[in-house]
Structure formats: C-alpha cells, structure tokens
Motif scaffolding. Sequence first.
Motif, PDB file in Angstrom:
ATOM      1  N   GLY A  43       0.821  -1.216   0.000  1.00  0.00           N
ATOM      2  CA  GLY A  43       0.000   0.000   0.000  1.00  0.00           C
ATOM      3  C   GLY A  43       0.850   1.259   0.000  1.00  0.00           C
ATOM      4  O   GLY A  43       0.510   2.245  -0.662  1.00  0.00           O
ATOM      5  N   GLN A  44       1.972   1.229   0.717  1.00  0.00           N
ATOM      6  CA  GLN A  44       2.883   2.379   0.697  1.00  0.00           C
ATOM      7  C   GLN A  44       3.420   2.615  -0.710  1.00  0.00           C
ATOM      8  O   GLN A  44       3.501   3.751  -1.174  1.00  0.00           O
ATOM      9  CB  GLN A  44       4.054   2.160   1.654  1.00  0.00           C
ATOM     10  N   CYS A  45       3.787   1.539  -1.389  1.00  0.00           N
ATOM     11  CA  CYS A  45       4.292   1.666  -2.765  1.00  0.00           C
ATOM     12  C   CYS A  45       3.225   2.273  -3.672  1.00  0.00           C
ATOM     13  O   CYS A  45       3.532   3.123  -4.517  1.00  0.00           O
ATOM     14  CB  CYS A  45       4.730   0.308  -3.299  1.00  0.00           C
ATOM     15  N   ASP A  46       1.983   1.850  -3.488  1.00  0.00           N
ATOM     16  CA  ASP A  46       0.876   2.425  -4.268  1.00  0.00           C
ATOM     17  C   ASP A  46       0.748   3.926  -3.993  1.00  0.00           C
ATOM     18  O   ASP A  46       0.543   4.727  -4.918  1.00  0.00           O
ATOM     19  CB  ASP A  46      -0.443   1.728  -3.932  1.00  0.00           C
ATOM     20  N   GLU A  47       0.874   4.299  -2.717  1.00  0.00           N
ATOM     21  CA  GLU A  47       0.810   5.722  -2.351  1.00  0.00           C
ATOM     22  C   GLU A  47       1.965   6.497  -2.978  1.00  0.00           C
ATOM     23  O   GLU A  47       1.778   7.646  -3.412  1.00  0.00           O
ATOM     24  CB  GLU A  47       0.849   5.879  -0.832  1.00  0.00           C
ATOM     25  N   HIS A  48       3.136   5.901  -3.021  1.00  0.00           N
ATOM     26  CA  HIS A  48       4.286   6.570  -3.639  1.00  0.00           C
ATOM     27  C   HIS A  48       3.993   6.862  -5.107  1.00  0.00           C
ATOM     28  O   HIS A  48       4.292   7.959  -5.597  1.00  0.00           O
ATOM     29  CB  HIS A  48       5.543   5.701  -3.539  1.00  0.00           C
ATOM     30  N   ARG A  49       3.393   5.904  -5.776  1.00  0.00           N
ATOM     31  CA  ARG A  49       3.047   6.103  -7.192  1.00  0.00           C
ATOM     32  C   ARG A  49       2.018   7.225  -7.343  1.00  0.00           C
ATOM     33  O   ARG A  49       2.119   8.039  -8.261  1.00  0.00           O
ATOM     34  CB  ARG A  49       2.510   4.816  -7.801  1.00  0.00           C
ATOM     35  N   GLN A 129      10.017   6.110   3.840  1.00  0.00           N
ATOM     36  CA  GLN A 129       9.253   4.859   3.931  1.00  0.00           C
ATOM     37  C   GLN A 129       9.995   3.711   3.267  1.00  0.00           C
ATOM     38  O   GLN A 129       9.983   2.583   3.779  1.00  0.00           O
ATOM     39  CB  GLN A 129       7.867   5.034   3.311  1.00  0.00           C
ATOM     40  N   THR A 130      10.639   3.965   2.153  1.00  0.00           N
ATOM     41  CA  THR A 130      11.404   2.916   1.487  1.00  0.00           C
ATOM     42  C   THR A 130      12.562   2.456   2.365  1.00  0.00           C
ATOM     43  O   THR A 130      12.860   1.256   2.429  1.00  0.00           O
ATOM     44  CB  THR A 130      11.901   3.397   0.104  1.00  0.00           C
ATOM     45  N   SER A 131      13.195   3.371   3.061  1.00  0.00           N
ATOM     46  CA  SER A 131      14.277   2.996   3.988  1.00  0.00           C
ATOM     47  C   SER A 131      13.753   2.104   5.109  1.00  0.00           C
ATOM     48  O   SER A 131      14.417   1.131   5.493  1.00  0.00           O
ATOM     49  CB  SER A 131      14.922   4.249   4.594  1.00  0.00           C
ATOM     50  N   VAL A 132      12.573   2.399   5.608  1.00  0.00           N
ATOM     51  CA  VAL A 132      11.969   1.567   6.651  1.00  0.00           C
ATOM     52  C   VAL A 132      11.624   0.185   6.090  1.00  0.00           C
ATOM     53  O   VAL A 132      11.814  -0.834   6.762  1.00  0.00           O
ATOM     54  CB  VAL A 132      10.732   2.262   7.270  1.00  0.00           C
ATOM     55  N   GLN A 133      11.159   0.135   4.855  1.00  0.00           N
ATOM     56  CA  GLN A 133      10.883  -1.158   4.215  1.00  0.00           C
ATOM     57  C   GLN A 133      12.156  -1.999   4.184  1.00  0.00           C
ATOM     58  O   GLN A 133      12.134  -3.196   4.509  1.00  0.00           O
ATOM     59  CB  GLN A 133      10.355  -0.955   2.788  1.00  0.00           C
TER      60      GLN A 133
END
Length: 153
Positions: A43-49, A129-133
């Motif tokens: 879902g975070q990746c979708d939000e990034h897009r 957020q990507t760093s946390v992933q």
Amino acid sequence: MKLPIYLSLLDEAERTLAESFRQVADEHGDEPDVHFLCQTLAGQCDEHRDRLRPVIERYGEGSADDEPERLHGDGLERARTGPLGLLRDLQDLYLLASMTDITWTMIKQVAQALPDHELLDIVAACEQQTSVQLMWLQTRMSQAAPQALIASR
C-alpha cells in the motif's frame, strides 16, 4: 532532459515492488507478520506512485526508446513456499526495494539541482518509507535465516 526516464523508472519500480510484496503476502499467509506487513508495504508503494503522478505529468513520461537496456528490475515470477522459500522471497524483495531506494536518491539529487520543492517534499516522505521497508526486510531475513538454513529440511 532525461528526468522523465528516471521518473518512469521509479514509478515502475514502485509498481513492481507493490506487486511483489502482495505475492509474498499471499504465499506466506502462514506467517502473519509477513502477510500483514507485506500488504501494508504494498500500500505504501501504491501511495508513492500516487504522489509521483503529478510530477510525472509535469515532466512527462520516459519513452521506452530512450531507456537503456535492462533499466527496470524484474519482480518475483512466483513466490516460493516453506522457510527457505520465505527467506529467498525476502531477499528478492530486498533487491527490488534497494533499487527503488537508490532511484529515490537519484531523483532527490535532481530535485535539489533544479530546484523542485514539490518533488523534494515527495522524495522526503517516500524515501523515508522505502528505507523503513529495507530495514524491516533486513530484520525479517535475519530472523528467518536460522530456521531456514539450519532447522528446515
């Protein structure tokens, strides 16, 4: 300006990473933390897009003709099963997330050079957020490795 190529690359990387997180979540539903966290991270990746969309519209999309060969990372073909499969799937996610992370870094450098404050704001939120992933993937692989490499058959 070649920025549209890398914006398209980043959009594709986020899409691929989201799909791959979902595959791992579906295949490893017997690991509740993996299942639910991978769904959240997708879902975070979708939000990034979604956040990137206005910037891509402003700068334009990169053309496939302009891209060097093998610019995009491949997603998971299929998720694996069992403890060793989970470990390998997490490694694949880590590779995809690493590619996404370094692409955010490159986009940030361009945004600073332009300067594009809207893009810098987007990068600040999404890069974090990507760093946390990546940190979660690394921690989860460390947790899974002993069971997968010693205890499983």
